[in-house]
Design a protein around this motif. Sequence first.
Motif, short mmCIF file in Angstrom:
data_model
loop_
_atom_site.label_atom_id
_atom_site.label_comp_id
_atom_site.label_asym_id
_atom_site.label_seq_id
_atom_site.Cartn_x
_atom_site.Cartn_y
_atom_site.Cartn_z
N ARG A 180 -34.05 -116.00 -92.12
CA ARG A 180 -34.08 -115.05 -91.01
C ARG A 180 -32.91 -114.08 -91.02
NH1 ARG A 180 -33.28 -116.68 -86.15
NH2 ARG A 180 -32.28 -118.64 -86.68
N MET A 181 -31.77 -114.49 -91.56
CA MET A 181 -30.57 -113.66 -91.53
C MET A 181 -29.85 -113.77 -92.87
SD MET A 181 -28.10 -116.05 -89.17
CE MET A 181 -29.28 -116.08 -87.82
N LYS A 182 -28.85 -112.92 -93.05
CA LYS A 182 -28.05 -112.98 -94.27
C LYS A 182 -27.30 -114.30 -94.32
CE LYS A 182 -27.34 -107.99 -94.73
NZ LYS A 182 -28.20 -107.88 -95.93
N THR A 183 -27.30 -114.94 -95.49
CA THR A 183 -26.64 -116.23 -95.63
C THR A 183 -25.72 -116.21 -96.84
OG1 THR A 183 -28.48 -117.09 -96.96
CG2 THR A 183 -28.58 -117.47 -94.58
N LYS A 184 -24.62 -116.93 -96.73
CA LYS A 184 -23.67 -116.99 -97.82
C LYS A 184 -24.25 -117.67 -99.05
CE LYS A 184 -19.16 -116.82 -95.56
NZ LYS A 184 -17.86 -117.53 -95.35
N SER A 185 -25.06 -118.69 -98.83
CA SER A 185 -25.58 -119.45 -99.97
C SER A 185 -26.44 -118.57 -100.88
CB SER A 185 -26.40 -120.65 -99.48
OG SER A 185 -27.47 -120.22 -98.66
N ILE A 186 -27.27 -117.72 -100.30
CA ILE A 186 -28.10 -116.82 -101.10
C ILE A 186 -27.22 -115.79 -101.82
CG2 ILE A 186 -29.92 -115.07 -101.04
CD1 ILE A 186 -30.95 -117.87 -100.51
N TYR A 187 -26.28 -115.21 -101.09
CA TYR A 187 -25.40 -114.18 -101.68
C TYR A 187 -24.55 -114.77 -102.81
CZ TYR A 187 -21.55 -110.88 -102.10
OH TYR A 187 -20.61 -110.01 -102.60
N GLU A 188 -23.94 -115.93 -102.56
CA GLU A 188 -23.07 -116.53 -103.56
C GLU A 188 -23.86 -117.00 -104.79
OE1 GLU A 188 -19.84 -116.71 -103.75
OE2 GLU A 188 -19.51 -115.69 -101.82
N THR A 189 -25.07 -117.52 -104.57
CA THR A 189 -25.89 -117.95 -105.70
C THR A 189 -26.27 -116.76 -106.58
OG1 THR A 189 -26.81 -119.78 -104.42
CG2 THR A 189 -28.01 -119.12 -106.39
N LYS A 190 -26.66 -115.67 -105.95
CA LYS A 190 -26.98 -114.46 -106.69
C LYS A 190 -25.78 -113.99 -107.50
CE LYS A 190 -28.36 -109.64 -106.06
NZ LYS A 190 -28.68 -108.56 -105.07
N LYS A 191 -24.61 -114.09 -106.91
CA LYS A 191 -23.39 -113.67 -107.59
C LYS A 191 -23.08 -114.58 -108.77
CE LYS A 191 -18.51 -112.70 -106.55
NZ LYS A 191 -17.48 -112.73 -105.48
N GLN A 192 -23.30 -115.87 -108.61
CA GLN A 192 -23.00 -116.82 -109.69
C GLN A 192 -23.93 -116.66 -110.88
OE1 GLN A 192 -22.88 -120.85 -108.22
NE2 GLN A 192 -21.34 -120.40 -106.66
#
Length: 299
Positions: A97-109
Amino acid sequence: MPIDTIFRNAQCDWVDVEAPTAEDLKFLHERYEINNLLLEDTLDPNHLPKYEEDGDVKFFLLRESTELERKNLNTISDISTKIGIFLIDKTIITIHRMKTKSIYETKKQISILQEETTPETIALKIALLIMKSFDDESVSLLETMDNIENEIFLKNTNHTNQIKRLYKLKRKSGLNSRVLTISTDAVDKFRLLGLQDSEVVDLKDKHKDVVADFDHLNLQITNLISMFLALSDQKANQVMKVLAIYSVYFLPITFIAGVYGMNFDNMPELHHKYGYFFTLGLMALVVICTFIYARRKQW
């Protein structure tokens, strides 16, 4: 936000959907043949973590701790947000539903990894970062609790808002514990993804560590609340003790003053030349005797 393919290689397609609309879910149902009931689960803000299989579709519904401050702490959606993970052959679909750190950090990794990335490894990385979000929350709550404890016992402050802050901490910690406890089954199901045993064990260990941290935090907060209430009672008792001691001193001399303040004609002491001084002396003697008695009793 439209449906976005945020990563693609020969082994994996990662499709991410943030704040999905009814049209988005309809497209996912038609394109990937995902059961509508599973898609509807991603819309319920209070849905509990779980794992389900439907044909070739593996569905994880996990919850990530959020940093948003909410006045009400009644449901798990007040301290966490859900992330739906669908695994279909070489495709992974994440819905949130909202921006999440886990998605952002996984994409970055995965953008800097040299080895081939699979949907299963992406799901595992997201789960590990979700556990890290709860770990960070436990550290933050513990620091807040330590600050309140220092204010109570070192700075000797006893404000009414401290019990409110402690209650808020207890609610937060309790809701986080509930989410983590219910997540146990979903975390255990990662062994079905064909990952290395060491990777799955690492996820389980992190989950157990965070659960243990929140159990310890719950106990510490409960003990601190009990000590705070006991300290408040002790301070109230000290005030009552001081008032009682003053009453012990003033009650007898007030009685004496009351007796001689009645002004009856047949009270010979009223007409005595030194009656006033005798009465003051008697009052002083009573106070001295009371003081000596109180000291011997260690009041």
